[in-house]
Scaffold this motif. Structure first.
Motif, PDB file in Angstrom:
ATOM      1  N   MET A 252       0.843  -1.177   0.000  1.00  0.00           N
ATOM      2  CA  MET A 252       0.000   0.000   0.000  1.00  0.00           C
ATOM      3  C   MET A 252       0.882   1.231   0.000  1.00  0.00           C
ATOM      4  O   MET A 252       1.758   1.377   0.839  1.00  0.00           O
ATOM      5  N   ASN A 253       0.689   2.112  -0.923  1.00  0.00           N
ATOM      6  CA  ASN A 253       1.442   3.350  -0.989  1.00  0.00           C
ATOM      7  C   ASN A 253       0.664   4.432  -0.260  1.00  0.00           C
ATOM      8  O   ASN A 253      -0.394   4.857  -0.705  1.00  0.00           O
ATOM      9  N   THR A 254       1.216   4.895   0.868  1.00  0.00           N
ATOM     10  CA  THR A 254       0.500   5.898   1.656  1.00  0.00           C
ATOM     11  C   THR A 254       0.448   7.244   0.950  1.00  0.00           C
ATOM     12  O   THR A 254      -0.326   8.111   1.345  1.00  0.00           O
ATOM     13  N   ASN A 255       1.235   7.430  -0.109  1.00  0.00           N
ATOM     14  CA  ASN A 255       1.150   8.666  -0.884  1.00  0.00           C
ATOM     15  C   ASN A 255      -0.177   8.771  -1.619  1.00  0.00           C
ATOM     16  O   ASN A 255      -0.530   9.839  -2.104  1.00  0.00           O
ATOM     17  N   ASP A 256      -0.897   7.650  -1.721  1.00  0.00           N
ATOM     18  CA  ASP A 256      -2.197   7.655  -2.393  1.00  0.00           C
ATOM     19  C   ASP A 256      -3.279   8.331  -1.553  1.00  0.00           C
ATOM     20  O   ASP A 256      -4.371   8.593  -2.045  1.00  0.00           O
ATOM     21  N   ILE A 257      -3.004   8.588  -0.281  1.00  0.00           N
ATOM     22  CA  ILE A 257      -3.976   9.215   0.611  1.00  0.00           C
ATOM     23  C   ILE A 257      -3.399  10.569   1.033  1.00  0.00           C
ATOM     24  O   ILE A 257      -2.547  10.635   1.933  1.00  0.00           O
ATOM     25  N   PRO A 258      -3.835  11.648   0.396  1.00  0.00           N
ATOM     26  CA  PRO A 258      -3.283  12.968   0.720  1.00  0.00           C
ATOM     27  C   PRO A 258      -3.478  13.342   2.182  1.00  0.00           C
ATOM     28  O   PRO A 258      -4.542  13.094   2.761  1.00  0.00           O
ATOM     29  N   GLY A 259      -2.444  13.907   2.783  1.00  0.00           N
ATOM     30  CA  GLY A 259      -2.522  14.390   4.158  1.00  0.00           C
ATOM     31  C   GLY A 259      -2.418  13.317   5.220  1.00  0.00           C
ATOM     32  O   GLY A 259      -2.624  13.599   6.401  1.00  0.00           O
ATOM     33  N   LEU A 260      -2.079  12.063   4.829  1.00  0.00           N
ATOM     34  CA  LEU A 260      -2.027  10.958   5.785  1.00  0.00           C
ATOM     35  C   LEU A 260      -0.719  10.961   6.568  1.00  0.00           C
ATOM     36  O   LEU A 260       0.359  11.039   5.989  1.00  0.00           O
ATOM     37  N   GLU A 261      -0.850  10.853   7.882  1.00  0.00           N
ATOM     38  CA  GLU A 261       0.296  10.703   8.771  1.00  0.00           C
ATOM     39  C   GLU A 261      -0.048   9.660   9.823  1.00  0.00           C
ATOM     40  O   GLU A 261      -1.223   9.474  10.155  1.00  0.00           O
ATOM     41  N   PHE A 262       0.979   8.990  10.347  1.00  0.00           N
ATOM     42  CA  PHE A 262       0.789   7.981  11.383  1.00  0.00           C
ATOM     43  C   PHE A 262       1.502   8.399  12.662  1.00  0.00           C
ATOM     44  O   PHE A 262       2.613   8.909  12.608  1.00  0.00           O
ATOM     45  N   ASP A 263       0.868   8.136  13.788  1.00  0.00           N
ATOM     46  CA  ASP A 263       1.484   8.300  15.097  1.00  0.00           C
ATOM     47  C   ASP A 263       1.525   6.936  15.764  1.00  0.00           C
ATOM     48  O   ASP A 263       0.518   6.219  15.774  1.00  0.00           O
ATOM     49  N   HIS A 264       2.686   6.575  16.332  1.00  0.00           N
ATOM     50  CA  HIS A 264       2.861   5.305  17.038  1.00  0.00           C
ATOM     51  C   HIS A 264       2.901   5.566  18.538  1.00  0.00           C
ATOM     52  O   HIS A 264       3.556   6.514  18.982  1.00  0.00           O
ATOM     53  N   TYR A 265       2.220   4.705  19.306  1.00  0.00           N
ATOM     54  CA  TYR A 265       2.130   4.884  20.748  1.00  0.00           C
ATOM     55  C   TYR A 265       2.405   3.580  21.480  1.00  0.00           C
ATOM     56  O   TYR A 265       1.968   2.510  21.053  1.00  0.00           O
ATOM     57  N   THR A 266       3.079   3.682  22.617  1.00  0.00           N
ATOM     58  CA  THR A 266       3.222   2.571  23.554  1.00  0.00           C
ATOM     59  C   THR A 266       1.926   2.458  24.354  1.00  0.00           C
ATOM     60  O   THR A 266       1.024   3.292  24.211  1.00  0.00           O
ATOM     61  N   SER A 267       1.850   1.485  25.251  1.00  0.00           N
ATOM     62  CA  SER A 267       0.630   1.338  26.048  1.00  0.00           C
ATOM     63  C   SER A 267       0.373   2.571  26.910  1.00  0.00           C
ATOM     64  O   SER A 267      -0.755   3.058  26.987  1.00  0.00           O
ATOM     65  N   ALA A 268       1.396   3.119  27.551  1.00  0.00           N
ATOM     66  CA  ALA A 268       1.205   4.308  28.389  1.00  0.00           C
ATOM     67  C   ALA A 268       0.769   5.502  27.542  1.00  0.00           C
ATOM     68  O   ALA A 268      -0.135   6.258  27.934  1.00  0.00           O
ATOM     69  N   GLN A 269       1.385   5.668  26.379  1.00  0.00           N
ATOM     70  CA  GLN A 269       1.007   6.770  25.497  1.00  0.00           C
ATOM     71  C   GLN A 269      -0.413   6.573  24.959  1.00  0.00           C
ATOM     72  O   GLN A 269      -1.161   7.534  24.791  1.00  0.00           O
ATOM     73  N   ALA A 270      -0.770   5.317  24.673  1.00  0.00           N
ATOM     74  CA  ALA A 270      -2.120   5.024  24.184  1.00  0.00           C
ATOM     75  C   ALA A 270      -3.155   5.401  25.234  1.00  0.00           C
ATOM     76  O   ALA A 270      -4.185   5.991  24.920  1.00  0.00           O
ATOM     77  N   ARG A 271      -2.881   5.066  26.490  1.00  0.00           N
ATOM     78  CA  ARG A 271      -3.811   5.424  27.559  1.00  0.00           C
ATOM     79  C   ARG A 271      -3.973   6.938  27.672  1.00  0.00           C
ATOM     80  O   ARG A 271      -5.046   7.427  27.980  1.00  0.00           O
ATOM     81  N   ALA A 272      -2.911   7.667  27.398  1.00  0.00           N
ATOM     82  CA  ALA A 272      -2.986   9.130  27.439  1.00  0.00           C
ATOM     83  C   ALA A 272      -3.827   9.676  26.280  1.00  0.00           C
ATOM     84  O   ALA A 272      -4.264  10.821  26.325  1.00  0.00           O
ATOM     85  N   ASN A 273      -4.034   8.859  25.255  1.00  0.00           N
ATOM     86  CA  ASN A 273      -4.832   9.249  24.085  1.00  0.00           C
ATOM     87  C   ASN A 273      -6.164   8.505  24.044  1.00  0.00           C
ATOM     88  O   ASN A 273      -6.735   8.279  22.980  1.00  0.00           O
ATOM     89  N   ARG A 274      -6.670   8.142  25.196  1.00  0.00           N
ATOM     90  CA  ARG A 274      -7.892   7.345  25.328  1.00  0.00           C
ATOM     91  C   ARG A 274      -9.094   8.002  24.646  1.00  0.00           C
ATOM     92  O   ARG A 274      -9.909   7.329  24.017  1.00  0.00           O
TER      93      ARG A 274
END
Length: 194
Positions: free
Chosen positions: A1-23
């Motif tokens: 999958m080429n992510t360039n096909d979706i304009p404006g797409l970005e990914f954020d990666h989170y650990t479990s503690a960071q995920a809980r902060a983004n509940r």
């Protein structure tokens, strides 16, 4: 999958503690992606039940949880998460394997199998390839030998997509969560997809 096909797409990666902060973000995405299932009153997909499972998955003692959140033009658009299975993981507890030696198949050491637990896309962003982009973003750099996921047998669009992406059925499994349906268990080799 080429992510360039979706304009404006970005990914954020989170650990479990960071995920809980983004509940809040996690629940917002769930409410959009599962709006139809929530509206039916299905107890398994209700936000409170879903967030209880999320809290269990992100328990700091549960292992190396990873959450990936997709944003399009800064707005939450989808998410996926999972974790490596250890010898103490309960993932395979109710597995009915289609064939083979169950004990050998389910032996885990933290390096063998990555459990892909969720992929969801907000309703307004479906049909753009975002689920596949999330799938690849989470799995491409995983060090495990294989991955597993569970899918509802009648979720035809998701099931077909997984088969196209290299997954295959190995059996059925009913998770121990309250009101959980019996699901098809799929696996995918990760080493050959790197």
């Amino acid at each position: 999958m080429n992510t360039n096909d979706i304009p404006g797409l970005e990914f954020d990666h989170y650990t479990s503690a960071q995920a809980r902060a983004n509940r809040t973000t996690v629940e917002t995405i769930h409410r959009s992606a599962y709006a139809d299932a929530i509206s039916t009153g299905d107890p398994f997909n209700q936000p409170d039940a879903f967030m209880q499972r999320f809290d269990a998955y992100t328990d700091p003692h549960s292992g190396r949880f990873e959450l990936v959140v997709a944003r399009i033009d800064g707005r939450p658009a989808g998410q996926t998460w999972g974790w490596p299975l250890t010898a103490n993981s309960r993932w395979w507890s109710n597995l009915e394997l289609d064939s083979g030696d169950r004990a050998a198949f389910t032996a885990e050491n933290g390096l063998r199998t990555f459990a892909l637990s969720e992929i969801m896309v907000c309703n307004e962003f479906t049909g753009q390839g975002l689920a596949h982009a999330l799938h690849d973003e989470l799995l491409t750099s995983r060090p495990e030998e294989r991955a597993t996921l569970l899918v509802e047998p009648d979720n035809t669009p998701a099931y077909r997509a997984y088969l196209r992406w290299g997954w295959h059925r190995i059996g059925t499994l009913k998770p121990s969560w309250p009101n959980a349906p019996t699901l098809h268990a799929l696996t995918r080799d990760l080493e050959s997809h790197r």
